[in-house]
Scaffold this active site. Structure first.
Site, mmCIF file in Angstrom:
data_model
loop_
_atom_site.group_PDB
_atom_site.id
_atom_site.type_symbol
_atom_site.label_atom_id
_atom_site.label_comp_id
_atom_site.label_asym_id
_atom_site.label_seq_id
_atom_site.Cartn_x
_atom_site.Cartn_y
_atom_site.Cartn_z
ATOM 1 N N SER A 15 0.817 -1.222 0.000
ATOM 2 C CA SER A 15 0.000 0.000 0.000
ATOM 3 C C SER A 15 0.853 1.276 0.000
ATOM 4 C CB SER A 15 -0.920 0.007 1.228
ATOM 5 O OG SER A 15 -1.606 1.247 1.289
ATOM 6 N N LYS A 68 -14.203 -3.605 1.626
ATOM 7 C CA LYS A 68 -15.043 -2.418 1.398
ATOM 8 C C LYS A 68 -16.531 -2.703 1.633
ATOM 9 C CE LYS A 68 -11.882 0.007 -1.665
ATOM 10 N NZ LYS A 68 -11.675 0.760 -2.896
ATOM 11 N N ASN A 89 -14.766 3.194 1.778
ATOM 12 C CA ASN A 89 -13.296 3.159 1.856
ATOM 13 C C ASN A 89 -12.748 4.073 2.950
ATOM 14 O OD1 ASN A 89 -13.521 5.747 0.762
ATOM 15 N ND2 ASN A 89 -11.770 5.485 -0.593
ATOM 16 N N ASP A 104 -13.562 7.178 -3.411
ATOM 17 C CA ASP A 104 -12.914 6.716 -4.655
ATOM 18 C C ASP A 104 -13.388 7.523 -5.871
ATOM 19 O OD1 ASP A 104 -11.293 4.731 -3.623
ATOM 20 O OD2 ASP A 104 -12.807 3.161 -3.835
ATOM 21 N N ALA A 130 -17.827 -3.044 -14.645
ATOM 22 C CA ALA A 130 -19.041 -2.760 -13.871
ATOM 23 C C ALA A 130 -18.893 -3.315 -12.458
ATOM 24 C CB ALA A 130 -20.258 -3.368 -14.579
ATOM 25 N N ARG A 158 -24.334 -7.091 -15.844
ATOM 26 C CA ARG A 158 -23.883 -6.236 -14.718
ATOM 27 C C ARG A 158 -23.867 -4.778 -15.147
ATOM 28 N NH1 ARG A 158 -18.544 -8.028 -11.574
ATOM 29 N NH2 ARG A 158 -19.375 -6.803 -9.858
ATOM 30 N N MET A 219 -7.668 2.811 -14.416
ATOM 31 C CA MET A 219 -7.671 2.934 -12.941
ATOM 32 C C MET A 219 -6.479 2.226 -12.313
ATOM 33 S SD MET A 219 -11.426 2.570 -11.463
ATOM 34 C CE MET A 219 -12.866 3.218 -12.239
ATOM 35 N N TYR A 221 -2.476 1.361 -11.822
ATOM 36 C CA TYR A 221 -1.271 2.172 -11.943
ATOM 37 C C TYR A 221 -0.058 1.307 -11.639
ATOM 38 C CZ TYR A 221 -1.598 2.175 -6.896
ATOM 39 O OH TYR A 221 -1.691 1.746 -5.598
HETATM 40 N N1 LIG Z 1 -6.542 3.829 -8.550
HETATM 41 C C1 LIG Z 1 -7.371 3.581 -7.559
HETATM 42 O O1 LIG Z 1 -7.414 4.309 -6.555
HETATM 43 C C2 LIG Z 1 -8.316 2.425 -7.670
HETATM 44 C C3 LIG Z 1 -9.397 2.317 -6.774
HETATM 45 C C4 LIG Z 1 -10.255 1.214 -6.906
HETATM 46 C C5 LIG Z 1 -10.015 0.260 -7.903
HETATM 47 N N2 LIG Z 1 -8.951 0.406 -8.748
HETATM 48 C C6 LIG Z 1 -8.676 -0.578 -9.822
HETATM 49 O O2 LIG Z 1 -9.859 -0.751 -10.582
HETATM 50 C C7 LIG Z 1 -9.915 -2.076 -11.094
HETATM 51 C C8 LIG Z 1 -11.258 -2.694 -10.775
HETATM 52 O O3 LIG Z 1 -11.418 -2.828 -9.372
HETATM 53 P P1 LIG Z 1 -12.820 -3.275 -8.731
HETATM 54 O O4 LIG Z 1 -12.706 -3.064 -7.277
HETATM 55 O O5 LIG Z 1 -13.961 -2.670 -9.471
HETATM 56 O O6 LIG Z 1 -12.814 -4.848 -9.045
HETATM 57 P P2 LIG Z 1 -14.087 -5.812 -9.145
HETATM 58 O O7 LIG Z 1 -15.220 -5.321 -8.316
HETATM 59 O O8 LIG Z 1 -13.543 -7.173 -8.896
HETATM 60 O O9 LIG Z 1 -14.555 -5.701 -10.694
HETATM 61 C C9 LIG Z 1 -13.715 -6.170 -11.716
HETATM 62 C C10 LIG Z 1 -14.249 -5.735 -13.084
HETATM 63 O O10 LIG Z 1 -13.286 -6.104 -14.071
HETATM 64 C C11 LIG Z 1 -13.884 -7.017 -14.999
HETATM 65 N N3 LIG Z 1 -12.847 -7.975 -15.372
HETATM 66 C C12 LIG Z 1 -12.125 -8.771 -14.547
HETATM 67 N N4 LIG Z 1 -11.210 -9.470 -15.257
HETATM 68 C C13 LIG Z 1 -11.369 -9.117 -16.553
HETATM 69 C C14 LIG Z 1 -10.733 -9.504 -17.768
HETATM 70 N N5 LIG Z 1 -9.746 -10.414 -17.792
HETATM 71 N N6 LIG Z 1 -11.134 -8.929 -18.919
HETATM 72 C C15 LIG Z 1 -12.113 -8.003 -18.904
HETATM 73 N N7 LIG Z 1 -12.778 -7.615 -17.794
HETATM 74 C C16 LIG Z 1 -12.398 -8.156 -16.624
HETATM 75 C C17 LIG Z 1 -15.064 -7.622 -14.268
HETATM 76 O O11 LIG Z 1 -16.005 -8.080 -15.216
HETATM 77 P P3 LIG Z 1 -17.187 -9.107 -14.811
HETATM 78 O O12 LIG Z 1 -18.298 -8.284 -14.266
HETATM 79 O O13 LIG Z 1 -17.523 -9.769 -16.085
HETATM 80 O O14 LIG Z 1 -16.593 -10.064 -13.796
HETATM 81 C C18 LIG Z 1 -15.563 -6.390 -13.481
HETATM 82 O O15 LIG Z 1 -16.274 -5.515 -14.296
HETATM 83 C C19 LIG Z 1 -8.711 -2.800 -10.502
HETATM 84 O O16 LIG Z 1 -7.670 -2.782 -11.461
HETATM 85 C C20 LIG Z 1 -8.345 -1.968 -9.299
HETATM 86 O O17 LIG Z 1 -6.964 -2.080 -9.001
HETATM 87 C C21 LIG Z 1 -8.111 1.470 -8.648
#
Ligand SMILES: NC(=O)c1ccc[n+]([C@@H]2O[C@H](COP(=O)([O-])OP(=O)(O)OC[C@H]3O[C@@H](n4cnc5c(N)ncnc54)[C@H](OP(=O)(O)O)[C@@H]3O)[C@@H](O)[C@H]2O)c1
Length: 278
Positions: A15, A68, A89, A104, A130, A158, A219, A221
């Site tokens: 982190s 979360k 968060n 977020d 989504a 979704r 999103m 990095y």
């Molecule tokens: N920079 C920041 O502060 C920050 C904050 C929060 C999150 N993030 C990043 O945002 C991303 C999503 O996080 P989250 O919390 O939303 O995760 P999550 O709730 O697990 O959702 C994952 C999403 O990605 C899709 N997905 C997963 N694997 C995939 C693949 N191989 N090809 C295409 N789509 C795929 C899923 O689709 P399905 O619905 O089909 O499963 C779903 O829409 C992560 O990379 C996380 O590190 C960044």
């Protein structure tokens, strides 16, 4: 007494939050420390762990993966953004109990508008994914008055459910990868909120969505551009790309403001964290 805060999650060793909050505290002259605490999600009860931190005098927490939703369920009171996002968060501990928020979404919107220099107003926005993160960004993004929003996801249902939940006067549509509406000169802003980049993969979308002047945001990095940013640049070398470090720093800045009543400057902190990552 120095006030103590922490980020809780699992894993947590990677982190950047302790570094970010230390830099915020130095910048604003706040007397506080910020720790990273790993909660064993198999052996420990999130609620029990939080109660222990409150009794030890912690003033607030940031909550990250995978807690979360637990944080949402255990809160005494929820801000509007936490209610809409169905995820939390940030905790602030007060005499009334656990006040919960989700910063977020505002972190992402501020990063794109302030650090990226691109306003959402009147823009055609394409969101990929989504999951929890996209759920958290939709409300502040729609508040910034884009012309339209399309959500595309691997599991189209979704995206459709999310689109319906956030229906407003702003046109919002949803699909799978193969039915993203084409736009002359591409979308103005494209946000990758899938976790595909974590696996080094790309959502299988048409390169036609990227225009010469698009802002393409991932999103995720890291210490180098993500695969999604590289793909966008290969598609349209003149497009602007950004990764999610600014979103991370932006959500931390909003949490810091909730706790300390002071809003730190994010740009110098993003630059310092990026330099340290390199
Ligand atoms: N920079 C920041 O502060 C920050 C904050 C929060 C999150 N993030 C990043 O945002 C991303 C999503 O996080 P989250 O919390 O939303 O995760 P999550 O709730 O697990 O959702 C994952 C999403 O990605 C899709 N997905 C997963 N694997 C995939 C693949 N191989 N090809 C295409 N789509 C795929 C899923 O689709 P399905 O619905 O089909 O499963 C779903 O829409 C992560 O990379 C996380 O590190 C960044």
């Amino acid at each position: 007494m120095t006030d103590v805060y922490a980020v809780v999650g699992n894993p947590i060793a990677h982190s950047k939050s302790p570094l970010i909050h230390r830099l915020f505290a130095e910048q604003t002259g706040q007397d506080m420390v910020y720790e990273a605490i790993r909660i064993d999600d198999e052996a420990t009860n999130f609620k029990y762990e939080v109660a222990g931190l409150i009794s030890r005098g912690y003033k607030g927490l940031n909550i990250t993966v995978p807690f979360k939703l637990d944080a949402f369920e255990q809160a005494t009171s929820l801000s509007e953004s936490a209610k809409v996002a169905h995820a939390v968060n940030t905790y602030t501990f007060t005499e009334k109990g656990i006040e919960a928020d989700n910063t977020d979404g505002i972190g992402l919107v501020n990063d794109i508008q302030q650090n990226g220099g691109v306003s959402f107003a009147h823009k055609r926005v394409l969101i990929l994914g989504a999951g929890g993160a996209v759920q958290g960004i939709l409300e502040p993004l729609l508040d910034a008055l884009p012309a339209s929003v399309h959500i595309a996801n691997r599991t189209p249902q979704r995206a459709e459910v999310l689109g319906k939940r956030f229906e407003t006067d702003i046109p919002i549509s949803a699909s799978g990868w193969d039915a993203i509406p084409e736009k002359a000169s591409g979308y103005d802003i494209i946000i990758n909120g899938t976790s595909a980049s974590l696996e080094g993969k790309l959502p299988p979308i048409s390169p036609g969505v990227v225009g010469e002047n698009s802002l393409v945001y991932d999103m995720m990095y890291g210490d180098k551009p993500t695969v999604f940013m590289d793909w966008a640049k290969q598609t349209q070398p003149s497009c602007q790309t950004m990764d999610g470090l600014g979103m991370l720093v932006g959500q931390a800045a909003e949490a810091f403001y909730l706790w300390r009543g002071v809003r730190p400057e994010t740009a110098p902190v993003i630059a310092e964290v990026r330099a340290l990552m390199a």
